[in-house]
Structures are given as structure tokens and as C-alpha cells.
Design a protein around this motif. Sequence first.
Motif, short mmCIF file in Angstrom:
data_model
loop_
_atom_site.label_atom_id
_atom_site.label_comp_id
_atom_site.label_asym_id
_atom_site.label_seq_id
_atom_site.Cartn_x
_atom_site.Cartn_y
_atom_site.Cartn_z
N THR A 48 15.45 38.55 106.45
CA THR A 48 14.90 37.33 105.86
C THR A 48 14.26 37.58 104.51
O THR A 48 14.16 36.67 103.70
N LYS A 49 13.86 38.80 104.23
CA LYS A 49 13.23 39.13 102.94
C LYS A 49 14.13 40.03 102.10
O LYS A 49 13.65 40.82 101.30
N SER A 50 15.43 39.90 102.26
CA SER A 50 16.36 40.77 101.53
C SER A 50 16.50 40.36 100.07
O SER A 50 16.93 41.16 99.24
N GLY A 51 16.17 39.12 99.74
CA GLY A 51 16.18 38.67 98.35
C GLY A 51 17.56 38.57 97.76
O GLY A 51 18.53 38.22 98.42
N ILE A 52 17.63 38.90 96.47
CA ILE A 52 18.87 38.74 95.72
C ILE A 52 19.95 39.70 96.21
O ILE A 52 21.13 39.37 96.18
N LYS A 53 19.56 40.89 96.68
CA LYS A 53 20.54 41.83 97.22
C LYS A 53 21.26 41.24 98.42
O LYS A 53 22.48 41.35 98.54
N GLY A 54 20.51 40.62 99.30
CA GLY A 54 21.11 40.00 100.49
C GLY A 54 22.04 38.86 100.12
O GLY A 54 23.11 38.70 100.70
N PHE A 55 21.63 38.07 99.11
CA PHE A 55 22.48 36.96 98.67
C PHE A 55 23.78 37.49 98.07
O PHE A 55 24.87 37.01 98.42
N VAL A 56 23.69 38.46 97.17
CA VAL A 56 24.89 39.00 96.52
C VAL A 56 25.83 39.64 97.53
O VAL A 56 27.04 39.41 97.51
N LEU A 57 25.27 40.41 98.46
CA LEU A 57 26.09 41.05 99.48
C LEU A 57 26.76 40.01 100.37
O LEU A 57 27.97 40.10 100.64
N SER A 58 26.03 39.01 100.80
CA SER A 58 26.60 37.97 101.66
C SER A 58 27.65 37.14 100.93
O SER A 58 28.70 36.83 101.50
N ALA A 59 27.35 36.76 99.70
CA ALA A 59 28.31 35.96 98.93
C ALA A 59 29.58 36.74 98.66
O ALA A 59 30.70 36.22 98.84
N THR A 60 29.46 38.00 98.29
CA THR A 60 30.64 38.82 98.02
C THR A 60 31.46 39.01 99.29
O THR A 60 32.69 38.89 99.27
N ALA A 61 30.79 39.30 100.39
CA ALA A 61 31.50 39.47 101.66
C ALA A 61 32.20 38.19 102.07
O ALA A 61 33.32 38.22 102.57
N GLY A 62 31.55 37.04 101.86
CA GLY A 62 32.17 35.77 102.20
C GLY A 62 33.39 35.48 101.35
O GLY A 62 34.40 34.96 101.84
N ILE A 63 33.33 35.82 100.08
CA ILE A 63 34.44 35.55 99.18
C ILE A 63 35.64 36.43 99.51
O ILE A 63 36.78 35.97 99.50
#
Length: 132
Positions: A48-63
Motif C-alpha cells: 500500500t505504500k509502494s508509491g511510484i515504484k509500485g505504480f510503474v511496476l503494475s502499469a508495465t506488467a498490465g501493459i
Amino acid sequence: MPDKASAALKSSSNIFLNILMPLSLVFAFMLILNLLLKPVHIVKFLGTKSGIKGFVLSATAGIISMGHIYAWYPLLKELREKGAGLFPIAVFLYCRAVKPFLLLIMISYFGWQYVIILTVLTVLGSIAIGYF
């Protein structure tokens, strides 16, 4: 009515064979995750506190993810149980709408400006969906 039962069995077996490969890959990936990835790592990258790293990793994995979405549900459930936050999971699911192999076709139909705006808005929309 043996002929209808036979047709139904044949259709069901075809569906099973179509989803067998994606499900097998997801289960193999889950096994590797269970062996190599500890809950501390998941919380660090997708918590929950992963920040921008978590967003970038999740978005890249989703794409870059492929296959049927229901094949990903067991893996996402496993990540959630190990400590992944709802935000990165929602971002992953929403960013699956961006498909790199379809971008060239979209550009040929709609133009590059439209495709860039749509892609950027989709990724930004994933932030809003993840937040809510």
C-alpha cells in the motif's frame, strides 16, 4: 440424445484445451513466486505504500500481460494474500486495456495523436481507478 451430449462434451473439451495453457503458465508462475518471493518483497514493491515504484511496476506488467484475464485472477489473489495493495492490482487490471501489439493498427485507423492521448488517459485513469 447422445449426439447433443457428444457435441456438448466436444465443445467443453475444446474450451478446456484453450484455457489449459494460460492457466498452466499462471500456476507455474505462482509456484515460482511462492518459492522465490517472500511477503517482505511484495510489500516493498506492491504494498500500500509502494508509491511510484509500485505504480510503474503494475502499469508495465498490465501493459505487457497477455492472455485471458481469468487466468490472471489466481496470481493476483496470491499476490493480494502476500501483502500487495489494492491500488497496484487495480492499476494492473486497468492497464491491460493498453495492448502494444495493437497500437500500430490503432494508429493506422485513428492517427498517432489520438492513440497517444488515449493511451496516456488510460494509464492516468488507472491511477484514479486504483485510488477509488
